[in-house]
Scaffold this active site. Structure first.
Site, PDB file in Angstrom:
ATOM      1  N   SER A   1       0.678   8.358  -2.614  1.00 30.10           N
ATOM      2  CA  SER A   1      -0.002   9.131  -3.657  1.00 30.10           C
ATOM      3  C   SER A   1       0.970  10.101  -4.336  1.00 30.10           C
ATOM      4  O   SER A   1       1.983  10.509  -3.747  1.00 30.10           O
ATOM      5  CB  SER A   1      -1.158   9.910  -3.039  1.00 30.10           C
ATOM      6  OG  SER A   1      -0.649  10.796  -2.075  1.00 30.10           O
ATOM      7  N   THR A   2       0.613  10.498  -5.544  1.00 30.51           N
ATOM      8  CA  THR A   2       1.455  11.446  -6.279  1.00 30.51           C
ATOM      9  C   THR A   2       1.496  12.793  -5.562  1.00 30.51           C
ATOM     10  O   THR A   2       2.566  13.426  -5.483  1.00 30.51           O
ATOM     11  CB  THR A   2       0.934  11.580  -7.725  1.00 30.51           C
ATOM     12  OG1 THR A   2       1.124  10.305  -8.360  1.00 30.51           O
ATOM     13  CG2 THR A   2       1.669  12.637  -8.512  1.00 30.51           C
TER      14      THR A   2
ATOM     15  N   GLY B   1       3.796  12.417  -2.633  1.00 31.31           N
ATOM     16  CA  GLY B   1       5.146  12.180  -3.171  1.00 31.31           C
ATOM     17  C   GLY B   1       5.812  13.471  -3.616  1.00 31.31           C
ATOM     18  O   GLY B   1       7.002  13.686  -3.395  1.00 31.31           O
TER      19      GLY B   1
ATOM     20  N   GLU C   1       7.523   5.924  -5.477  1.00 32.00           N
ATOM     21  CA  GLU C   1       6.636   5.040  -6.246  1.00 32.00           C
ATOM     22  C   GLU C   1       5.221   5.511  -5.953  1.00 32.00           C
ATOM     23  O   GLU C   1       4.704   5.327  -4.850  1.00 32.00           O
ATOM     24  CB  GLU C   1       6.815   3.572  -5.820  1.00 32.00           C
ATOM     25  CG  GLU C   1       8.146   2.983  -6.231  1.00 32.00           C
ATOM     26  CD  GLU C   1       8.320   2.843  -7.736  1.00 32.00           C
ATOM     27  OE1 GLU C   1       7.317   2.866  -8.483  1.00 32.00           O
ATOM     28  OE2 GLU C   1       9.482   2.731  -8.182  1.00 32.00           O
TER      29      GLU C   1
ATOM     30  N   CYS D   1      -2.229   0.282  -6.893  1.00 32.30           N
ATOM     31  CA  CYS D   1      -1.633   1.261  -7.806  1.00 32.30           C
ATOM     32  C   CYS D   1      -1.715   0.793  -9.252  1.00 32.30           C
ATOM     33  O   CYS D   1      -1.762   1.598 -10.173  1.00 32.30           O
ATOM     34  CB  CYS D   1      -0.182   1.522  -7.408  1.00 32.30           C
ATOM     35  SG  CYS D   1       0.783   0.007  -7.261  1.00 32.30           S
TER      36      CYS D   1
HETATM   37  P1  NAD Z   1      -0.666   8.679   0.888  1.00 38.44           P
HETATM   38  O1  NAD Z   1       0.255   9.402  -0.015  1.00 38.44           O
HETATM   39  O2  NAD Z   1      -1.808   9.401   1.468  1.00 38.44           O
HETATM   40  O3  NAD Z   1       0.139   8.051   2.128  1.00 38.44           O
HETATM   41  C1  NAD Z   1       1.267   7.228   1.956  1.00 38.44           C
HETATM   42  C2  NAD Z   1       2.155   7.318   3.186  1.00 38.44           C
HETATM   43  O4  NAD Z   1       2.653   8.654   3.294  1.00 38.44           O
HETATM   44  C3  NAD Z   1       1.440   7.046   4.508  1.00 38.44           C
HETATM   45  O5  NAD Z   1       2.318   6.320   5.349  1.00 38.44           O
HETATM   46  C4  NAD Z   1       1.203   8.440   5.067  1.00 38.44           C
HETATM   47  O6  NAD Z   1       1.097   8.477   6.483  1.00 38.44           O
HETATM   48  C5  NAD Z   1       2.461   9.150   4.609  1.00 38.44           C
HETATM   49  N1  NAD Z   1       2.362  10.615   4.513  1.00 38.44           N
HETATM   50  C6  NAD Z   1       1.254  11.366   4.340  1.00 38.44           C
HETATM   51  N2  NAD Z   1       1.597  12.670   4.256  1.00 38.44           N
HETATM   52  C7  NAD Z   1       2.949  12.741   4.381  1.00 38.44           C
HETATM   53  C8  NAD Z   1       3.903  13.800   4.366  1.00 38.44           C
HETATM   54  N3  NAD Z   1       3.531  15.059   4.203  1.00 38.44           N
HETATM   55  N4  NAD Z   1       5.210  13.496   4.501  1.00 38.44           N
HETATM   56  C9  NAD Z   1       5.615  12.217   4.628  1.00 38.44           C
HETATM   57  N5  NAD Z   1       4.755  11.167   4.672  1.00 38.44           N
HETATM   58  C10 NAD Z   1       3.432  11.426   4.537  1.00 38.44           C
HETATM   59  O7  NAD Z   1      -1.130   7.408   0.038  1.00 38.44           O
HETATM   60  P2  NAD Z   1      -2.181   6.305   0.442  1.00 38.44           P
HETATM   61  O8  NAD Z   1      -3.539   6.859   0.280  1.00 38.44           O
HETATM   62  O9  NAD Z   1      -1.827   5.702   1.739  1.00 38.44           O
HETATM   63  O10 NAD Z   1      -1.880   5.183  -0.660  1.00 38.44           O
HETATM   64  C11 NAD Z   1      -2.503   5.147  -1.874  1.00 38.44           C
HETATM   65  C12 NAD Z   1      -1.631   5.740  -2.965  1.00 38.44           C
HETATM   66  O11 NAD Z   1      -0.394   5.023  -3.036  1.00 38.44           O
HETATM   67  C13 NAD Z   1      -2.251   5.612  -4.321  1.00 38.44           C
HETATM   68  O12 NAD Z   1      -2.044   6.792  -5.036  1.00 38.44           O
HETATM   69  C14 NAD Z   1      -1.500   4.455  -4.949  1.00 38.44           C
HETATM   70  O13 NAD Z   1      -1.498   4.439  -6.357  1.00 38.44           O
HETATM   71  C15 NAD Z   1      -0.145   4.663  -4.386  1.00 38.44           C
HETATM   72  N6  NAD Z   1       0.638   3.434  -4.462  1.00 38.44           N
HETATM   73  C16 NAD Z   1       1.666   3.365  -5.349  1.00 38.44           C
HETATM   74  C17 NAD Z   1       2.398   2.186  -5.497  1.00 38.44           C
HETATM   75  C18 NAD Z   1       3.525   2.077  -6.493  1.00 38.44           C
HETATM   76  O14 NAD Z   1       4.323   1.137  -6.404  1.00 38.44           O
HETATM   77  N7  NAD Z   1       3.638   2.976  -7.454  1.00 38.44           N
HETATM   78  C19 NAD Z   1       2.054   1.076  -4.714  1.00 38.44           C
HETATM   79  C20 NAD Z   1       0.984   1.194  -3.835  1.00 38.44           C
HETATM   80  C21 NAD Z   1       0.288   2.379  -3.701  1.00 38.44           C
END
Ligand code: NAD
Length: 491
Positions: free
Chosen positions: A237-238, A241, A258, A292
């Site tokens: 997620s943004t 990220g 990403e 995404c």
């Molecule tokens: P998320 O950001 O909640 O989690 C993603 C990963 O980050 C997980 O492995 C999680 O455990 C880890 N994480 C969580 N907090 C963290 C921290 N503080 N430090 C480091 N790592 C941490 O996202 P999600 O809900 O799992 O996925 C959905 C999101 O991902 C949506 O926003 C989607 O658009 C995006 N996404 C983007 C792409 C792309 O290529 N742009 C592809 C797929 C998904």
């Protein structure tokens, strides 16, 4: 090649992958659930900070030897891995269906993408990785620019396409001579990591080069701030990220981000409305809208809006929702109860602010029907935010310029599509969109392993995946000069 993999519930039961299958005293149990039924599929291990320290120290010593392994041997590992992916595709597809709530078509597509990614990576070790430069004194100095591995790459991946979103970093990073520590989302540790570990192990990858440490935010954060991890490849997620970027900044670490999307799908007044509705339905409802690249906003010219909404709704109404491992359905479950509640709330808030539900609306638990909303305005959260659910908000516009302005009015910039009988009119609009991926007369969910995949705006920080782009991301330049004899300087 070995054909005896017992991938389901054996190697990873109670264990993670780090220097082979392993469980430390500080690891905890990690239950893996079927997302449609809540049934326990297996139990693996959630890694601790001690596990991370151990993985880093094993990876540090293994990486140099791996980078110096003859390229043809590294290539062979990836070729074997690709073959094993095919050999075990049925098991992997079943895991994708149950562990991530995928419908079969999505799981099969994901497997196909992963295979493509493995083949692209297999070609990387034997490509030229530098150039011979002109030099100030060509007769005595040889000047070389070469790409070198970045060292240990930390990969953090999400649950929605767990296999491909891990592999698109893991495969090129390994092929190019790096060690990798992968932290898959704790909701999908098997397809997102441990399955890959099992196949790479079988393909001949030395144990200490690749580590899979399932875990949550705390472990992810420790990986990001570990000084020995040179690069973080983060997909998610943004919001997260941004925090990853901030945490890595003081360490001057390379971060590939990403992130989220909220993708615009524009239908002009001369479009083939029926085909546009077909694209619109697929791009909105595939994998329950949890992609995404999912269409987040249908931006439709008022001259065709009524017809478009009717056609899109007809398609939405026909989509069965249920358990993809026992029924033939078009939509499976949302990933968890929290996300189901969030989708429900976004629809509810939009209706309270004046939007109308044309079809769908209320879900039952994690099962949410394909939903079409009309009367959506840019001030509503359902327009501004990434929904990550099977909801198609329709916004009506009066001109091409207004369509561009509405499309560009969120912070995101991943994918977009424009429909028109005049491809050049659509292209003129497409060129004005702030999006990393633009499709004319198609929908927004498209992926190929050799294109520069990535987004603009808050979708990332300019990094790209895909063959040539991955080489840029997972290696860095080194300039080398060689003189036959030392030069004598003025002092
Ligand atoms: P998320 O950001 O909640 O989690 C993603 C990963 O980050 C997980 O492995 C999680 O455990 C880890 N994480 C969580 N907090 C963290 C921290 N503080 N430090 C480091 N790592 C941490 O996202 P999600 O809900 O799992 O996925 C959905 C999101 O991902 C949506 O926003 C989607 O658009 C995006 N996404 C983007 C792409 C792309 O290529 N742009 C592809 C797929 C998904």
């Amino acid at each position: 090649m070995a054909t005896h993999l017992d991938v389901i519930g054996n190697s990873w039961t109670g264990q993670l992958y780090s220097g082979g299958w392993h469980r430390s005293k500080t690891a905890t149990d990690l239950p893996v659930l079927d997302k449609a039924t809540g049934e326990l599929l297996t139990e693996t291990a959630e890694a601790s900070r001690d596990d991370l320290e151990r993985a880093v120290s094993l990876a540090e010593s293994a990486q140099v030897a791996w980078a110096n392994t003859p390229p043809a041997q590294r290539r062979e590992v990836l070729i074997q891995f690709a073959a094993l992916l095919k050999e075990h595709q049925d098991e992997l597809i079943d895991w994708l269906i149950r562990e991530s709530g995928s419908v079969r078509a999505k799981a099969e597509a994901e497997l196909g993408m992963a295979y493509g990614e493995a083949l692209e990576a297999a070609a990387m070790p034997t490509q030229p990785y530098g150039s011979l430069l002109p030099s100030a004194n060509p007769t005595t100095v040889t000047s070389i620019a070469r790409r070198v591995p970045r060292g240990i790459i930390g990969v953090i991946s999400p649950w929605n396409f767990p296999l491909i979103l891990a592999l698109r970093s893991v495969a090129p990073a390994l092929a190019l001579g790096n060690a990798v520590i992968l932290k898959p989302d704790s909701q999908t540790p098997i397809c997102g990591g441990l399955f890959l570990a099992r196949l790479l192990e079988e393909a001949g990858l030395p144990h200490n080069v690749f580590h899979v440490l399932p875990g949550g935010a705390e472990l992810g954060s420790a990986l990001v701030t570990h000084p020995a991890v040179s690069t973080i490849s983060f997909t998610g997620s943004t919001a997260v990220g941004r925090s990853v970027n901030q945490a890595a900044a003081p360490l001057l670490k390379k971060v590939i981000l990403e992130l989220g999307g909220n993708n615009a799908f524009i239908v002009l007044d001369d479009a083939d409305v029926n085909l546009a509705a077909s694209c619109g339905a697929w791009g909105s409802f595939l994998h329950q809208g949890q992609i995404c690249m999912t269409i987040g906003r249908h931006i439709v010219h008022h001259a065709v809006a009524d017809e478009y909404i009717a056609r899109l709704s007809e398609r939405a109404e026909k989509l069965p929702v249920g358990n993809p491992s026992t029924e033939t359905v078009a939509l499976g479950p949302l990933i968890n109860d929290r996300q189901a509640e969030r989708v429900h709330q976004l629809v509810h808030d939009a209706v309270r602010s004046g939007a109308q539900v044309v079809t769908g609306g209320a879900g039952s638990g994690r099962l949410h029907p394909a939903t079409v909303l009309r009367g959506v305005t840019p001030s509503m959260a359902v327009f501004r935010d990434e929904i990550f659910g099977p909801v198609a908000p329709v916004v009506i516009v009066s001109s091409d310029d207004e369509a561009v302005a509405v499309a560009n009015s969120t912070e995101f910039g991943l994918s977009a599509a424009v429909h028109s009988a005049s491809p050049h009119r659509a292209l003129a609009i497409g060129k004005q969109l702030r999006a990393g991926l633009v499709h004319i007369n198609d929908q927004t969910v498209n992926y190929e392993s050799y294109i520069p995949f990535g987004g603009m705006g808050s979708t990332g920080n300019g990094g790209r995946f895909g063959a040539a782009s991955s080489v840029e991301e997972f290696t860095e330049w080194q300039w080398i000069t060689v003189r036959d004899t030392p030069t004598e300087y003025p002092f």
